[in-house]
Design a protein around this motif. Structure first.
Motif, PDB file in Angstrom:
ATOM      1  N   VAL A   1      39.386  33.878  34.796  1.00  0.00           N
ATOM      2  CA  VAL A   1      39.802  34.774  35.866  1.00  0.00           C
ATOM      3  C   VAL A   1      39.201  36.338  35.946  1.00  0.00           C
ATOM      4  CG1 VAL A   1      41.760  35.745  37.153  1.00  0.00           C
ATOM      5  CG2 VAL A   1      42.146  33.622  36.237  1.00  0.00           C
TER       6      VAL A   1
ATOM      7  N   ASN B   1      40.554  41.206  42.952  1.00  0.00           N
ATOM      8  CA  ASN B   1      41.331  41.637  41.644  1.00  0.00           C
ATOM      9  C   ASN B   1      42.498  40.176  41.468  1.00  0.00           C
ATOM     10  OD1 ASN B   1      41.185  43.885  40.057  1.00  0.00           O
ATOM     11  ND2 ASN B   1      41.158  45.046  41.917  1.00  0.00           N
ATOM     12  N   ALA B   2      43.024  40.260  40.645  1.00  0.00           N
ATOM     13  CA  ALA B   2      44.113  39.031  40.168  1.00  0.00           C
ATOM     14  C   ALA B   2      45.285  39.807  39.749  1.00  0.00           C
ATOM     15  CB  ALA B   2      43.792  37.964  39.475  1.00  0.00           C
ATOM     16  N   THR B   3      46.651  39.351  40.227  1.00  0.00           N
ATOM     17  CA  THR B   3      47.774  39.904  39.613  1.00  0.00           C
ATOM     18  C   THR B   3      47.954  39.252  38.293  1.00  0.00           C
ATOM     19  OG1 THR B   3      49.263  38.539  40.845  1.00  0.00           O
ATOM     20  CG2 THR B   3      48.827  40.378  41.818  1.00  0.00           C
TER      21      THR B   3
ATOM     22  N   GLN C   1      50.639  37.982  37.160  1.00  0.00           N
ATOM     23  CA  GLN C   1      51.406  36.909  37.635  1.00  0.00           C
ATOM     24  C   GLN C   1      50.610  35.569  38.012  1.00  0.00           C
ATOM     25  OE1 GLN C   1      52.132  39.985  38.666  1.00  0.00           O
ATOM     26  NE2 GLN C   1      54.208  40.498  38.484  1.00  0.00           N
ATOM     27  N   PHE C   2      49.564  36.053  38.729  1.00  0.00           N
ATOM     28  CA  PHE C   2      48.578  35.001  39.197  1.00  0.00           C
ATOM     29  C   PHE C   2      47.896  34.313  38.012  1.00  0.00           C
ATOM     30  CE2 PHE C   2      44.050  33.694  39.618  1.00  0.00           C
ATOM     31  CZ  PHE C   2      44.172  32.724  40.664  1.00  0.00           C
TER      32      PHE C   2
ATOM     33  N   ALA D   1      50.643  32.106  36.264  1.00  0.00           N
ATOM     34  CA  ALA D   1      51.098  30.794  37.165  1.00  0.00           C
ATOM     35  C   ALA D   1      50.027  29.776  37.074  1.00  0.00           C
ATOM     36  CB  ALA D   1      50.900  31.164  38.609  1.00  0.00           C
ATOM     37  N   LEU D   2      48.720  30.498  37.036  1.00  0.00           N
ATOM     38  CA  LEU D   2      47.362  29.370  36.820  1.00  0.00           C
ATOM     39  C   LEU D   2      47.505  28.613  35.482  1.00  0.00           C
ATOM     40  CD1 LEU D   2      44.903  28.293  37.860  1.00  0.00           C
ATOM     41  CD2 LEU D   2      43.491  30.321  37.468  1.00  0.00           C
TER      42      LEU D   2
END
Lengths: 123, 116
Positions: free
Chosen positions: A25, A35-37, A39-40, A43-44
């Motif tokens: 990621v 950007n990625a949180t 949480q993302f 979840a992924l």
């Protein structure tokens, strides 16, 4: 099945997967300048974990159906039977892998034939 | 446009050609200093490690004695790699802000699971 030790390895594997997914990621988001949180990523990773579980069971079933106990690349191709593009990608990958292997074997014995499949040249 | 900059832009793969301000040149240094950018579109610079995948798969096998060949494992690794990257790409397409969020992932997940 749900004994303590089994649950522990499961969690450890899940965390290892989380870590690997996180790296992918990061790499992808930097390239896209987004950007990625966290949480993302979580979840992924959870999604990938579940998908791998399904894939493992499918592969096992496929190989048993073919009367084998060892999963081969044919079984993996069967996974992607409903998505033509994905099927082609994986077919290419497997073919390249085989070609590289053959080339290496040939190079070990004699000088290899033409075909420029460089190191890391996956596609 | 200044000739030295042109020369540089041909060497660094990723540059917008239409700008000639000074700080753009400065910006370029940052981009060029990031060698990963060019290689990102190629494959598997980062991927799920094969060892991890074997252990995961074996964890999920239900019958004793199920094995997987090395080539097949690499192919599954490729599959998972496509899966992860596709999920990121679809979420990036769906996102509203500059962050990938769980909500965006939830929107693309059902179709993704059907497709892969």
């Amino acid at each position: 099945m749900p004994d303590v030790e089994d649950e522990e390895t499961r969690e450890a594997l899940k965390q290892a997967l989380w870590f690997s997914v996180g790296k992918i990621v990061d790499e992808q988001t930097i390239a896209r300048r987004i950007n990625a949180t966290p949480q993302f990523i979580g979840a992924l990773a959870e999604m990938v974990f579940t998908q791998v579980e399904n894939v493992a069971k499918d592969l096992e079933t496929f190989s048993r159906h073919a009367g084998r106990t060892t999963i081969t690349t044919d079984d993996v191709l069967l996974l992607a039977r409903r998505n033509e593009d994905l099927h082609d990608m994986i077919k290419d990958f497997i073919d390249n892998q085989k070609a590289e292997k053959a080339e290496r074997a040939a190079a070990a014995g004699k000088s290899a034939k033409g075909r420029a499949t460089g190191r890391g040249g996956r596609k | 446009m200044a000739p030295p900059k042109q020369a540089k832009s041909s060497s660094s793969a990723r540059q917008s050609a239409g700008q000639d301000m000074d700080f753009d040149a400065f910006d370029d240094v940052g981009v060029a200093g990031e060698p990963s950018l060019a290689s990102v579109d190629e494959d598997t610079s980062k991927a799920i490690p094969g060892d991890l995948l074997v252990r995961l798969l074996h964890q999920f096998f239900e019958k004793d004695g199920t094995k997987i060949s090395r080539d097949a494992n690499a192919a599954v690794a490729k599959y998972v790699d496509v899966f992860v990257k596709e999920a990121i790409a679809r979420t990036a397409h769906e996102r509203s802000g500059s962050f990938l969020e769980v909500l965006d992932l939830e929107k693309v997940a059902p179709q993704l699971l059907l497709d892969l």
